[in-house]
Structures are given as C-alpha cells and as structure tokens.
Design a protein around this motif. Structure first.
Motif, PDB file in Angstrom:
ATOM      1  N   LEU A 145       0.810  -1.209   0.000  1.00 17.88           N
ATOM      2  CA  LEU A 145       0.000   0.000   0.000  1.00 17.88           C
ATOM      3  C   LEU A 145       0.850   1.270   0.000  1.00 17.88           C
ATOM      4  O   LEU A 145       0.495   2.261  -0.634  1.00 17.88           O
ATOM      5  CB  LEU A 145      -0.924  -0.027   1.225  1.00 17.88           C
ATOM      6  N   GLU A 146       1.969   1.202   0.694  1.00 18.33           N
ATOM      7  CA  GLU A 146       2.820   2.391   0.741  1.00 18.33           C
ATOM      8  C   GLU A 146       3.327   2.753  -0.658  1.00 18.33           C
ATOM      9  O   GLU A 146       3.342   3.919  -1.052  1.00 18.33           O
ATOM     10  CB  GLU A 146       3.981   2.159   1.704  1.00 18.33           C
ATOM     11  N   ALA A 205       2.987   6.028  -5.584  1.00 15.66           N
ATOM     12  CA  ALA A 205       2.804   6.126  -7.038  1.00 15.66           C
ATOM     13  C   ALA A 205       1.793   7.230  -7.384  1.00 15.66           C
ATOM     14  O   ALA A 205       2.016   8.049  -8.282  1.00 15.66           O
ATOM     15  CB  ALA A 205       2.357   4.784  -7.605  1.00 15.66           C
ATOM     16  N   PHE A 206       0.690   7.298  -6.636  1.00 18.01           N
ATOM     17  CA  PHE A 206      -0.300   8.367  -6.871  1.00 18.01           C
ATOM     18  C   PHE A 206       0.288   9.731  -6.506  1.00 18.01           C
ATOM     19  O   PHE A 206       0.085  10.723  -7.212  1.00 18.01           O
ATOM     20  CB  PHE A 206      -1.568   8.116  -6.036  1.00 18.01           C
ATOM     21  N   LYS A 255      -2.159  19.515   0.967  1.00 19.56           N
ATOM     22  CA  LYS A 255      -3.432  19.449   0.238  1.00 19.56           C
ATOM     23  C   LYS A 255      -3.350  18.460  -0.921  1.00 19.56           C
ATOM     24  O   LYS A 255      -4.248  17.638  -1.110  1.00 19.56           O
ATOM     25  CB  LYS A 255      -3.831  20.843  -0.248  1.00 19.56           C
ATOM     26  N   GLY A 256      -2.259  18.530  -1.675  1.00 19.97           N
ATOM     27  CA  GLY A 256      -2.070  17.575  -2.768  1.00 19.97           C
ATOM     28  C   GLY A 256      -1.953  16.148  -2.253  1.00 19.97           C
ATOM     29  O   GLY A 256      -2.512  15.210  -2.837  1.00 19.97           O
ATOM     30  N   PHE A 257      -1.258  16.008  -1.124  1.00 26.24           N
ATOM     31  CA  PHE A 257      -1.085  14.685  -0.530  1.00 26.24           C
ATOM     32  C   PHE A 257      -2.434  14.116  -0.077  1.00 26.24           C
ATOM     33  O   PHE A 257      -2.719  12.925  -0.259  1.00 26.24           O
ATOM     34  CB  PHE A 257      -0.108  14.771   0.654  1.00 26.24           C
ATOM     35  N   SER A 258      -3.285  14.981   0.471  1.00 27.49           N
ATOM     36  CA  SER A 258      -4.610  14.531   0.918  1.00 27.49           C
ATOM     37  C   SER A 258      -5.427  14.018  -0.266  1.00 27.49           C
ATOM     38  O   SER A 258      -6.106  12.986  -0.174  1.00 27.49           O
ATOM     39  CB  SER A 258      -5.366  15.676   1.597  1.00 27.49           C
ATOM     40  N   LEU A 259      -5.363  14.746  -1.379  1.00 27.54           N
ATOM     41  CA  LEU A 259      -6.097  14.294  -2.574  1.00 27.54           C
ATOM     42  C   LEU A 259      -5.516  12.968  -3.082  1.00 27.54           C
ATOM     43  O   LEU A 259      -6.259  12.099  -3.540  1.00 27.54           O
ATOM     44  CB  LEU A 259      -6.034  15.370  -3.661  1.00 27.54           C
ATOM     45  N   SER A 260      -4.200  12.802  -2.957  1.00 24.10           N
ATOM     46  CA  SER A 260      -3.594  11.530  -3.370  1.00 24.10           C
ATOM     47  C   SER A 260      -4.045  10.384  -2.466  1.00 24.10           C
ATOM     48  O   SER A 260      -4.271   9.267  -2.932  1.00 24.10           O
ATOM     49  CB  SER A 260      -2.068  11.621  -3.341  1.00 24.10           C
ATOM     50  N   ILE A 290      -9.943   5.411  -3.251  1.00 22.48           N
ATOM     51  CA  ILE A 290     -11.017   5.114  -4.215  1.00 22.48           C
ATOM     52  C   ILE A 290     -10.569   4.024  -5.198  1.00 22.48           C
ATOM     53  O   ILE A 290     -11.289   3.068  -5.458  1.00 22.48           O
ATOM     54  CB  ILE A 290     -11.443   6.409  -4.972  1.00 22.48           C
ATOM     55  N   GLU A 291      -9.334   4.180  -5.709  1.00 26.70           N
ATOM     56  CA  GLU A 291      -8.823   3.207  -6.694  1.00 26.70           C
ATOM     57  C   GLU A 291      -8.670   1.811  -6.083  1.00 26.70           C
ATOM     58  O   GLU A 291      -9.118   0.823  -6.656  1.00 26.70           O
ATOM     59  CB  GLU A 291      -7.473   3.675  -7.245  1.00 26.70           C
ATOM     60  N   LEU A 292      -8.022   1.760  -4.917  1.00 28.09           N
ATOM     61  CA  LEU A 292      -7.717   0.446  -4.336  1.00 28.09           C
ATOM     62  C   LEU A 292      -8.968  -0.263  -3.837  1.00 28.09           C
ATOM     63  O   LEU A 292      -9.012  -1.494  -3.794  1.00 28.09           O
ATOM     64  CB  LEU A 292      -6.706   0.563  -3.194  1.00 28.09           C
ATOM     65  N   SER A 293      -9.974   0.512  -3.475  1.00 33.68           N
ATOM     66  CA  SER A 293     -11.201  -0.113  -2.981  1.00 33.68           C
ATOM     67  C   SER A 293     -12.171  -0.390  -4.130  1.00 33.68           C
ATOM     68  O   SER A 293     -13.289  -0.839  -3.903  1.00 33.68           O
ATOM     69  CB  SER A 293     -11.872   0.788  -1.941  1.00 33.68           C
ATOM     70  N   GLY A 294     -11.735  -0.098  -5.356  1.00 29.12           N
ATOM     71  CA  GLY A 294     -12.626  -0.271  -6.510  1.00 29.12           C
ATOM     72  C   GLY A 294     -13.892   0.565  -6.365  1.00 29.12           C
ATOM     73  O   GLY A 294     -14.981   0.173  -6.788  1.00 29.12           O
ATOM     74  N   GLY A 295     -13.748   1.732  -5.760  1.00 26.69           N
ATOM     75  CA  GLY A 295     -14.888   2.640  -5.589  1.00 26.69           C
ATOM     76  C   GLY A 295     -15.758   2.317  -4.385  1.00 26.69           C
ATOM     77  O   GLY A 295     -16.788   2.957  -4.181  1.00 26.69           O
TER      78      GLY A 295
END
Ligand SMILES: [Mg+2]
Length: 236
Positions: free
Chosen positions: A46-47, A52-53, A66-71, A77-82
């Motif tokens: 996961l790290e 990567a994001f 702020k950018g890190f929070s969005l990442s 969202i991606e890893l949980s498949g939404g």
C-alpha cells in the motif's frame, strides 16, 4: 569541508531544517494505510501504491499537504474499486486537516544559530510547497522576523535558485544554503556556484532521497548545526 570565507547570505530550508515536518507525513501515511487495510488485496504494498499516486500528482497539485490529501483519497477510491465509504473519505480529509494544523517544533539549535548569524549575514528562508500552508507555518513558527528574505517556491532546482538570487541581487559566490535535502537544498546550489551544507534529518521522503555522488562541493558536518555555526562564525 568547504571554505566558509566571504559569505554574505545564509539561506535556510524550512521543513525538517528549521522545524520537524516529515514525521507528520509518516504518521498520516500509517493512519491512512490502517484505514485502507480492509480493502487491500493480499500482497499489495500500500505504501508503494500511495507513493505512485503521490508522485504522479506532484505535477498537477505541487508539493504539500493538500495535494497529498487528494492523493490519499484517490488511492483509497482506486484500491477499494470505488467501495470506500463517504465516512472513510471524511476520515482522510480530517487527517489532512490535522496535518495542516500540526504543532511547529523548532529543531534543536535553530534559535541559537539564527541569533548568532543575524548580526553578520543577510538571512533567507527558502521553502517549497503550497504558498498558503507554508506562510501559515512560517507565521506560527515565530521566526518570520529573523529573516531578511522569505521565499516560497514551487520547485527547488538550479533555475529557481538562479532567478531568485538574481532577483535579490545576490552573488552565488557569497551564498550559503543549509538544508536536509540533497536533491532540493544542496546539489542545485552547488550547480549554480553557491555553497551548501547538508543537515540530514531523521526522516527523508522517498522523493527527496538520492544516492550520493562523490567529490561534490558541499559539507555535511558530523556535529550538525552546532558544528556548522561555530565554523561559520570562525570564518568571519
Ligand atoms: Mg526540507
């Protein structure tokens, strides 16, 4: 060791040079990973996924919380498949807010070094990241009045430093930069003909870490900031 003679300006990096900072990211990452663990597939690192994001988004959001929070949100969202819930996204947002409000703790020897240098040199603070967040931290640090020049830049490369010094009429030959990052605070300064001192910190973000090259003109005092302060004052 490098010569410390004929220095006119001393510049400090801020995060993990004046005050501790990366530990806030390390702690937030650990808490974010804990939140996402139920959504992880076996064997997933996961790290690495989060990094990567983060790296991909640097070009879009720049450096900072702020950018890190969005990442973190995008990774979730991606890893949980939404499937990540609104409540969990809210927890990540709260984590980001907490990061922005973290206490500013000056690193050992900083007030003493600034007080010792101030009568002899022009002092600069040069930090990169989000303007609002960095200005907020500088104000909360109580150090703003110690510096003659404060600059928040979006990238710390040779081009940025060259134009910053030119804008303030500073000759690189008299310029000394202190910082914890070889990539951001040391190598670009050497490249433009200035001098740099590497003051490593306990944590270094992947993105700032790099392999050392031999024979480059910077100094890393074993005794850290206190050894540096003595050496600089001794060379006046
Ligand atoms: Mg730093």
């Amino acid at each position: 060791m490098i010569s410390l003679k004929n220095i006119t300006h001393i510049a400090f990096d801020a995060d993990d040079t004046l005050w501790g900072h990366e530990h806030v990211f390390v702690d937030a990452k650990a808490r974010c990973l804990k939140l996402l663990r139920p959504y992880m597939k076996p064997g997933m690192d996961l790290e690495q996924e989060l990094y990567a994001f983060e790296r991909k988004n640097l070009k879009i959001f720049g450096y900072g919380v702020k950018g890190f929070s969005l990442s973190m949100i995008e990774t979730a969202i991606e890893l949980s498949g939404g499937n990540i819930s609104g409540t969990e996204i809210k927890q990540i947002i709260d984590l980001g807010k907490e990061m922005l409000a973290h206490d500013i703790e000056l690193l050992p020897g900083i007030p003493e070094a600034l007080a010792a240098f101030k009568p002899h040199f022009k002092l600069l603070l040069i930090t990169k990241g989000d303007l609002f967040a960095q200005e907020n931290k500088i104000a909360r640090s109580g150090l703003a009045a110690e510096f003659d020049i404060i600059e928040v830049v979006s990238e710390k490369d040779a081009g940025t430093y060259r134009s910053l010094l030119a804008r303030h009429g500073i000759d690189p030959a008299g310029f000394l930069m202190l910082g914890n990052s070889l990539r951001s605070d040391v190598l670009p300064i050497v490249e433009i003909g200035g001098r740099a001192v590497h003051l490593p910190h306990e944590y270094t973000w992947h993105h700032e870490a790099m392999n050392e090259e031999d024979g480059i003109g910077y100094w890393r005092p074993d005794g850290g900031l206190s050894e540096l302060t003595k050496a600089v004052l001794g060379a006046i």
